[in-house]
Design a protein around this motif. Structure first.
Motif, PDB file in Angstrom:
ATOM      1  N   PRO A 161     -11.520  -5.598 -11.112  1.00  0.00           N
ATOM      2  CA  PRO A 161     -11.540  -6.832 -10.180  1.00  0.00           C
ATOM      3  C   PRO A 161     -11.644  -8.106 -11.080  1.00  0.00           C
ATOM      4  N   ALA A 162     -12.051  -7.874 -12.377  1.00  0.00           N
ATOM      5  CA  ALA A 162     -12.361  -9.044 -13.144  1.00  0.00           C
ATOM      6  C   ALA A 162     -11.202  -9.667 -13.863  1.00  0.00           C
ATOM      7  N   GLN A 180      -5.392  -9.773  -4.474  1.00  0.00           N
ATOM      8  CA  GLN A 180      -6.349 -11.249  -4.774  1.00  0.00           C
ATOM      9  C   GLN A 180      -5.099 -12.239  -4.791  1.00  0.00           C
ATOM     10  N   GLU A 181      -4.197 -12.349  -5.581  1.00  0.00           N
ATOM     11  CA  GLU A 181      -3.292 -13.470  -5.779  1.00  0.00           C
ATOM     12  C   GLU A 181      -2.116 -13.589  -4.611  1.00  0.00           C
ATOM     13  N   GLN A 182      -1.331 -12.584  -4.112  1.00  0.00           N
ATOM     14  CA  GLN A 182      -0.447 -12.415  -3.475  1.00  0.00           C
ATOM     15  C   GLN A 182      -0.910 -12.522  -1.875  1.00  0.00           C
ATOM     16  N   TYR A 183      -2.088 -11.560  -1.638  1.00  0.00           N
ATOM     17  CA  TYR A 183      -2.620 -11.790  -0.306  1.00  0.00           C
ATOM     18  C   TYR A 183      -3.871 -12.443   0.013  1.00  0.00           C
ATOM     19  N   GLY A 184      -4.426 -12.977  -1.078  1.00  0.00           N
ATOM     20  CA  GLY A 184      -5.584 -14.046  -0.840  1.00  0.00           C
ATOM     21  C   GLY A 184      -6.808 -13.251  -0.740  1.00  0.00           C
ATOM     22  N   PHE A 185      -7.158 -12.005  -0.903  1.00  0.00           N
ATOM     23  CA  PHE A 185      -8.408 -11.223  -0.834  1.00  0.00           C
ATOM     24  C   PHE A 185      -9.358 -11.929  -2.015  1.00  0.00           C
ATOM     25  N   TYR A 221     -11.190  -7.377  -2.483  1.00  0.00           N
ATOM     26  CA  TYR A 221     -10.312  -6.236  -3.158  1.00  0.00           C
ATOM     27  C   TYR A 221     -11.115  -5.029  -3.577  1.00  0.00           C
ATOM     28  N   THR A 222     -12.434  -5.221  -3.810  1.00  0.00           N
ATOM     29  CA  THR A 222     -13.263  -4.078  -4.133  1.00  0.00           C
ATOM     30  C   THR A 222     -13.351  -3.437  -3.218  1.00  0.00           C
ATOM     31  N   LEU A 223     -13.433  -3.901  -2.016  1.00  0.00           N
ATOM     32  CA  LEU A 223     -13.833  -2.891  -0.563  1.00  0.00           C
ATOM     33  C   LEU A 223     -12.569  -2.190  -0.438  1.00  0.00           C
ATOM     34  N   PRO A 254      -0.706  -6.364   4.065  1.00  0.00           N
ATOM     35  CA  PRO A 254      -1.938  -5.478   4.009  1.00  0.00           C
ATOM     36  C   PRO A 254      -2.235  -4.403   5.136  1.00  0.00           C
ATOM     37  N   ALA A 255      -1.781  -4.916   6.042  1.00  0.00           N
ATOM     38  CA  ALA A 255      -1.963  -4.261   7.630  1.00  0.00           C
ATOM     39  C   ALA A 255      -1.397  -2.608   7.099  1.00  0.00           C
TER      40      ALA A 255
END
Length: 409
Positions: free
Chosen positions: A38-39, A248-253, A258-260, A313-314
């Motif tokens: 995630p980092a 994170q970058e494509q879907y905005g999480f 993202y960790t979840l 993501p769905a």
């Protein structure tokens, strides 16, 4: 304890605490990769480098983890397991501190190489200890038990990483890994005996190591299991190396979001690995392995469909959960099948199985990055390579198994 004296298996392999500790040593790799995934975007920003270079720190670990096994596995067959394990966990600890203090991307990558070598030593020696000490169904169940605890890594590590990132910088993640490595080193020194008697050691020279590996590679079914596992691992690591950027970058999480995603998917692997442990002995490992590959292939196809149709993501999230559920059969299946065929040289068999899979799996990171690192790329690579692995496995299963390749009981 004298490293030249091997302790019979009947004692330590029946203690749950010892198996849990061994699983943590073997499972260093998921902690060292999944905790800091995630980092990766933050590391790229902080060190003033590109996304591709930040991803290279992951590749560096995986490649060194893989290549190190080719040396360390045969070495453990030649000199014993215990000292290899202890040196490996100590190197991992020191290298983790190096990562935490890295002033630039180059230093981080070098430290990750050393961290991978240390992790390889612990992983190889730990699995070889089980190979030395058990046979038949018990061996398969112990490998599954290692995989159960090992599969906690992808759940616990990113959760810990996500929590740490909410209160501290990414460097703190490597401090946590250093503390983890130190604890494992100290506990291993106290708890683990030598499992390979001096009389059974076959020499540490390069020639002896080459002969052991050559003997294993002359077993046709062993070779095909390696091909199957390697292809599938490239597909699976396309998910591991790319998903943080996709979500994170494509879907905005967010990082925590993202960790979840990552942890919930990995939870499916824990459940399926527990199921594998219950089913082994009732069904052939070969059948369970094939079932895992089928599940991974179907899930990968759904990932690709979610990316190609714009559902996003769905569909991609639950599809990845299906992939990780199938992987809970693939990992212990691959280990038990190759260790059974390579029972004469457990360290070398573990080196070939783990080294090739992680080494080739590491290629997924630069490949996915070069192709754009999007959800469509991730899904395409997953379905292509996991599908190849399944096709090879189905072809192997259709062939009769020679008596010389029969798995020992």
């Amino acid at each position: 304890m004298d490293d030249d004296d091997a302790t019979p298996a009947s004692s330590w392999t029946r203690r749950r605490s010892s198996i849990t500790l061994l699983a943590l040593v073997v499972g260093i790799s998921p902690f060292a990769t999944d905790m800091y995934v995630p980092a990766l975007p933050a590391i790229a920003r902080d060190l003033g480098t590109t996304t591709a270079v930040a991803q290279l720190s992951l590749t560096a670990f995986l490649v060194s983890f893989a290549l190190g096994q080719f040396v360390i596995g045969p070495l453990s067959d030649g000199i014993g397991r215990r000292r290899v394990l202890l040196i490996g966990t100590a190197v991992f600890t020191v290298a983790s501190l190096g990562c935490a203090l890295a002033p630039d991307a180059t230093t981080l990558i070098v430290a990750r190489v050393l961290q991978g070598l240390g992790g390889a030593a612990g992983s190889i020696a730990g699995r070889a200890m089980v190979g030395d000490s058990t046979t038949g169904t018990r061996r398969s169940r112990l490998f599954a038990s290692l995989a159960v605890v090992n599969s906690l890594g992808p759940v616990v590590a990113p959760l810990v990483g996500g929590v740490v990132l909410t209160v501290a910088a990414w460097r703190s993640l490597f401090v946590v890994l250093a503390v983890f490595g130190l604890v494992l080193t100290l506990l291993s020194a106290v708890r683990f005996p030598e499992t390979l008697p001096a009389a059974s050691r076959s020499g540490a020279s390069l020639g002896a190591a080459g002969r052991r590996m050559g003997e294993l590679l002359r077993i046709p079914r062993f070779r095909w299991y390696l091909v199957t596992g390697c292809a599938a691992t490239i597909g699976f690591f396309s998910y591991i190396s790319t998903s943080s950027f996709v979500f994170q970058e494509q879907y905005g999480f967010s990082e925590l979001g993202y960790t979840l995603v990552f942890a919930s998917n990995a939870s499916c692997m824990i459940l399926s690995t527990l199921l594998f442990r219950r089913l082994v002995g009732r069904f052939a490992e070969d059948s369970l392995y094939t079932a895992g590959l089928v599940t991974c292939t179907v899930g990968s196809a759904l990932v690709l469909a979610g990316a190609a149709t714009g559902v996003g993501p769905a569909l991609i999230w639950p599809a990845l959960a299906l992939v990780t559920a199938g992987w809970g059969f693939v990992i212990p299946g691959s280990i038990t099948l190759t260790q059974a065929l390579g029972h004469r040289w457990p360290g070398s068999a573990a080196a070939l199985q783990g080294g090739l899979q992680f080494g080739l799996g590491g290629l997924a990171t630069p490949l996915a990055g070069a192709l754009g690192g999007t959800a469509l790329v991730m899904g395409g690579l997953m379905v292509a390579f996991v599908g190849i692995g399944l096709a090879v496995q189905l072809a192997v299963r259709s062939r009769p198994q020679p008596e010389a390749e029969a798995q020992p009981g």
